[in-house]
Enzyme design. Structure first.
Site, PDB file in Angstrom:
ATOM      1  N   TYR A   1      -2.422  10.602 -11.300  1.00  0.00           N
ATOM      2  CA  TYR A   1      -1.658  11.560 -10.501  1.00  0.00           C
ATOM      3  C   TYR A   1      -0.443  10.838  -9.931  1.00  0.00           C
ATOM      4  O   TYR A   1      -0.539   9.695  -9.481  1.00  0.00           O
ATOM      5  CB  TYR A   1      -2.514  12.101  -9.353  1.00  0.00           C
TER       6      TYR A   1
ATOM      7  N   GLU B   1       6.054  16.466  -8.831  1.00  0.00           N
ATOM      8  CA  GLU B   1       4.650  16.149  -9.091  1.00  0.00           C
ATOM      9  C   GLU B   1       4.379  16.064 -10.584  1.00  0.00           C
ATOM     10  O   GLU B   1       4.821  16.923 -11.344  1.00  0.00           O
ATOM     11  CB  GLU B   1       3.755  17.216  -8.458  1.00  0.00           C
TER      12      GLU B   1
END
Ligand code: GDP
Ligand code: MN
Length: 386
Positions: A109, A197
Site C-alpha cells: 500500500y 493512493e
C-alpha cells in the site's frame, strides 16, 4: 476533484512512475481490440468509476483469452457497480481499462496525503496492501508506516529510504522505489493534489515495482491553475445536483438526511447543520449561497434543494449583511412560485431590512413558518420532518 484510474496512470507515466500497459475503452469491441494490442494473457478488465472497492464488487476481472475479454467486458460495461464507496444504489460503469495482467509477488500500500494537524505531507505505506487495507489500518495500525515530510524542505533521500527499509523491499527494488516516490511527490506538489493512493503497489516476481491501481484527488481551489487536470473532469461521476449547483456558484454538498437547508456563509452553514442535528434531525445538504448572493442564486439554491426527493422540510437561515433580507425574501417567494413549494419551510432571518423581509414572506401566502431564533428554527424544522 476526483479522476479515473486510467487518467491517474497517465499522469503517473508522465512522472516516470511505472504503470502496467493498457488503455481506456468504451465498448466491448474496443476492449477486444485493446486486448489484441496487448498481445499477451492474462489481461485485466477494470471498471472505471470514481470509487474504490471495485475488485470486491465484481468490477475487476482477469481474462485468459479473447473470448473471456468479450464476456467480461460485456458484463462490466453498463453494470450498476456497488462498492463500499458508492452507496447502495451503485454507480453505472461507462468506461473500462484494459490492461496487461501482472505477475504479482506482493501487494503493498502506498499513499501521499496532506496532514493538516501537523502541517506536513505524509507518505503512508504498508507491507499489508491490497483490498483489505481499511481492515489493516483499523485492527493493526502498527503495520501502517508514516513518514512526515516538511513541504518547505520537500522529499529527501532519507524519507524514501526510511519507507523502503520499513517496507522490507528486496534490494533490487529499492532504487526504483525511491525514484517512484520522488516522481509521485513532485506530481503531488506540481498538480496541487490533496490525496494520492496506490493500492496495491505491486512487487512483481522479478522484483519490479509497478502501480497497479491509482487514485488521485485534487484541491478544487487550485484547479484554476491546472487546465490539463480540469480536462479530466467527468461529470457522469459526480452527484448531478452538485454539478447543477456549481453552475450557479453555489457551494452545495448533498447529504443523507431530510432537512434541506439554505444558508449564507460557510461557517453559518456548518453551525446550522450542527444545530439541526442537536434538534434530533439530519441535514439533507450543505448549501452556502454566499455572502453576496442575489435573488437568482437564492432561487436556484431553492430549486436544487427541492429536487432532492429526501427533503421533507427546509430551514432557511440567513444573516442579512451584504445579502439583504428583503432580497432573500423575494428570491424565496419567486422560487417557491416557480418550482411549486411542496414541503414546509422554516425561516430564520436577521439583519439588514429584516422587517421588510418578514413582511414579504408573511404576505406571500406560502407555507412558511417564522422562527424567533436559530434554536427555535431548528426545533421547528425537526418537528416538521418527524
Ligand atoms: P479496487 O478494488 O477498486 O481497489 O481495484 P484494484 O485496481 O486495486 O484491483 C483489485 C484487485 O484486483 C487487486 O488488489 C488485485 O488483487 C487484483 N488485480 C488487479 N490487476 C491484477 C493483475 O494484473 N493481476 C492479478 N493477478 N491480479 C490483479
Ligand atoms: Mn485498489
Amino acid at each position: 476533484m476526483k479522476i479515473h484510474e486510467y487518467q491517474a496512470k497517465e499522469l503517473f507515466a508522465n512522472y516516470g512512475v511505472p504503470v502496467p500497459k493498457g488503455k481506456p475503452v468504451f465498448s466491448v469491441d474496443e476492449a477486444v481490440e485493446a486486448a489484441k494490442e496487448l498481445g499477451d494473457f492474462p489481461v485485466v478488465v477494470k471498471a472505471q468509476i470514481h470509487a474504490g472497492g471495485r475488485g470486491k464488487g465484481g468490477g475487476v476481472k482477469l481474462a485468459q483469452n479473447i473470448e473471456e475479454v468479450k464476456t467480461i467486458a460485456g458484463e462490466i460495461l453498463g453494470m450498476q457497480l456497488v462498492t463500499h464507496q458508492t452507496g447502495p444504489e451503485g454507480q453505472k460503469v461507462q468506461k473500462l481499462l484494459v490492461e496487461q495482467g501482472l505477475d504479482i509477488a506482493k501487494e503493498l500500500y502506498f499513499s501521499i496525503i496532506v496532514d493538516r494537524a501537523t502541517a506536513k505531507i505524509v507518505i503512508m505505506c504498508s507491507e499489508a496492501g491490497g483490498m483489505d487495507i481499511e481492515e489493516v489500518a483499523a485492527s493493526t495500525p502498527e503495520k501502517i508506516i508514516k513518514v512526515p515530510v516538511d513541504p518547505l524542505l520537500g522529499v529527501q533521500g532519507y524519507h524514501c529510504r526510511q519507507a523502503a527499509y520499513r517496507l522490507n523491499l528486496p534490494p533490487a527494488a529499492i532504487k526504483p522505489f525511491i525514484k517512484m516516490v520522488q516522481g509521485l511527490y513532485k506530481m503531488f506538489m506540481d498538480k496541487d493534489c490533496s490525496l494520492l493512493e496506490i493500492n496495491p503497489l505491486v512487487l512483481t516476481g522479478d522484483d519490479g515495482i509497478i502501480a497497479l491501481d491509482a487514485k488521485i484527488n485534487f484541491d478544487d481551489n487550485a484547479l484554476y491553475r491546472h487546465k490539463d487536470i480540469q480536462e479530466y473532469r467527468d461529470l457522469d461521476e459526480e452527484e448531478p445536483l452538485e454539478v447543477e449547483a456549481s453552475k450557479f456558484n453555489l457551494n452545495y454538498i448533498k447529504m443523507e438526511g431530510n432537512v434541506g437547508n439554505m444558508v449564507n456563509g460557510a461557517g453559518l452553514a456548518m453551525a446550522t447543520m450542527d444545530i439541526i442535528k442537536q434538534a434530533g434531525a439530519e441535514p439533507a445538504n450543505f448549501l452556502d449561497v454566499g455572502g453576496g448572493a442575489n435573488a437568482e442564486q437564492v432561487e436556484n439554491g431553492f430549486r436544487i434543494i427541492l429536487s432532492d426527493k429526501n427533503v421533507k422540510g427546509i430551514l432557511i437561515n440567513i444573516f442579512g449583511g451584504i445579502l439583504r433580507c428583503d432580497v432573500l425574501a423575494s428570491g424565496v417567494v419567486e422560487a417557491a412560485k416557480k418550482v411549486g413549494l411542496n414541503v414546509p419551510v422554516v425561516v430564520r432571518m436577521e439583519g439588514t431590512n429584516v422587517d421588510e423581509g418578514r413582511r414579504i414572506l408573511a404576505e406571500s401566502g406560502l407555507n412558511l413558518t417564522g422562527a424567533k431564533d436559530l434554536k427555535d428554527a431548528a426545533a421547528k424544522v425537526a418537528q416538521i420532518v418527524q
